[in-house]
Design an enzyme around this catalytic site. Sequence first.
Site, mmCIF file in Angstrom:
data_model
loop_
_atom_site.group_PDB
_atom_site.id
_atom_site.type_symbol
_atom_site.label_atom_id
_atom_site.label_comp_id
_atom_site.label_asym_id
_atom_site.label_seq_id
_atom_site.Cartn_x
_atom_site.Cartn_y
_atom_site.Cartn_z
ATOM 1 N N TYR A 123 0.819 -1.216 0.000
ATOM 2 C CA TYR A 123 0.000 0.000 0.000
ATOM 3 C C TYR A 123 0.855 1.269 0.000
ATOM 4 C CZ TYR A 123 -3.963 -3.040 1.180
ATOM 5 O OH TYR A 123 -4.920 -4.014 1.169
ATOM 6 N N ASP B 119 -2.776 -17.945 1.418
ATOM 7 C CA ASP B 119 -3.988 -18.558 0.850
ATOM 8 C C ASP B 119 -4.449 -19.730 1.716
ATOM 9 O OD1 ASP B 119 -1.583 -19.709 0.054
ATOM 10 O OD2 ASP B 119 -2.316 -20.364 -1.893
ATOM 11 N N LYS C 5 3.645 -15.294 1.550
ATOM 12 C CA LYS C 5 3.663 -16.222 0.420
ATOM 13 C C LYS C 5 5.118 -16.365 -0.055
ATOM 14 C CE LYS C 5 0.505 -16.798 -2.681
ATOM 15 N NZ LYS C 5 -0.259 -18.063 -2.623
ATOM 16 N N ASP D 42 -4.947 -7.145 5.922
ATOM 17 C CA ASP D 42 -6.195 -6.448 5.602
ATOM 18 C C ASP D 42 -7.294 -7.476 5.317
ATOM 19 O OD1 ASP D 42 -7.951 -4.488 4.934
ATOM 20 O OD2 ASP D 42 -6.902 -3.800 3.134
ATOM 21 N N ASP E 92 -10.344 -9.105 8.277
ATOM 22 C CA ASP E 92 -11.776 -8.987 8.007
ATOM 23 C C ASP E 92 -12.428 -10.362 7.989
ATOM 24 O OD1 ASP E 92 -11.785 -6.280 7.904
ATOM 25 O OD2 ASP E 92 -12.639 -6.121 5.896
#
Length: 361
Positions: free
Chosen positions: A138, A222, A189, A246, A250
């Site tokens: 970001y 994942d 990852k 992020d 959630d």
Amino acid sequence: MVRKKILLLPGDGIGPEIAAATATVLDCFRADVEVAEGLIGGAAIDQEGVPLSDATLAMAKASDAVLMGAVGGPKWDTLPFAARPERGLLRLRKELGLFANLRPALVFDALAESSTLKAEVVRGLDIMIVRELTGGIYFGEPRGIEDLGNGERRGVNTQVYTTSEIRRVARAAFTLARARKGRLCSVEKANVMESGVLWREEVTRLHAEEFPEVALSHMYADNCAMQLVRAPHQFDVIVTDNLFGDLLSDLAAMLTGSLGMLPSASLGAPGAPGLYEPVHGSAPDIAGKNLANPLAMILSAAMMLRLSCGLAQAAERIEAAVGRVLAKGLRTADLAAPSGTPVSTRAMAAAVVGEVQGSAG
Ligand code: NAD
């Protein structure tokens, strides 16, 4: 003992209602904490012309912790982006150097049926997700959209982490894990990203150097998403980067069922004031009606007492009080069954205060 200094920033919409409710709970601990109030967001724009004044920022920096309600609302939606209420919160986060965002996913027994997952999968769940907040894709450079001149355009963002950025957020997560069940799962990852390889190496090194007593595991992001839904009880603390954090925070939050129940914390360097706030926004649709669920902010206050004030017992008393109030069937409108009679914001807070006082000594 010196009382800990709390800066309470109610903000906008339901912010003032849930902040007043939370202040009544904090008042049970007035021997240990003193609470000052300030303005942020639209309320600060209306009274001071800016969403966070220098004076309020100075108060925040001089406090042990900042407890915020929520900011924003339709009244300020037409302002230019740089003058909006949310800028006050962004400035506060930046100035306090908050690099670790903590989101617990805690399922109270009485609410296990509210999750979209089966109650037996989520009952008793207590996970903490630690998300790196100030680095990664970001913020990484280069970034932008370029015209390739042949009718094509190219959008670029860069995932970038340095050793010290990884180590400071990992240290915060190890420290939390050590005070909980002693398990940390680091998520990246590394199979496809060099930044993930570095992340894994640095977390592994820090583990050996400073936290050998914590059980460390590694997981690809994942797989972590899948495991959170399949068997969330395997996790204690999860640490991950800004982007994966992020998404995963959630996802984990929704295991618990309701926005009105979700607290959060953002931490900077050890000893610097942390920022505590509910995950939800200012809910303008129900503002001023004494309908909002104050529990996300009350639970944020409990996190604050534990993590920034060294008052773990007070935090436990608040969390246990919330559990008992829910077990007695009290629900604000967001959680009430269609056949149930919801209680007001103030009534919910009064019930929590009653339980906290009942647990004194
Ligand atoms: P929201 O979280 O405010 O509301 C979403 C829905 O959940 C609404 O129906 C609301 O009534 C309900 N809800 C939220 N909190 C509740 C509570 N404690 N009790 C009962 N019901 C609750 O999100 P939104 O509607 O997308 O945004 C509203 C405003 O809040 C916008 O101005 C947005 O920018 C702002 N916002 C602020 C923050 C923050 O301060 N950190 C976070 C998100 C959104």
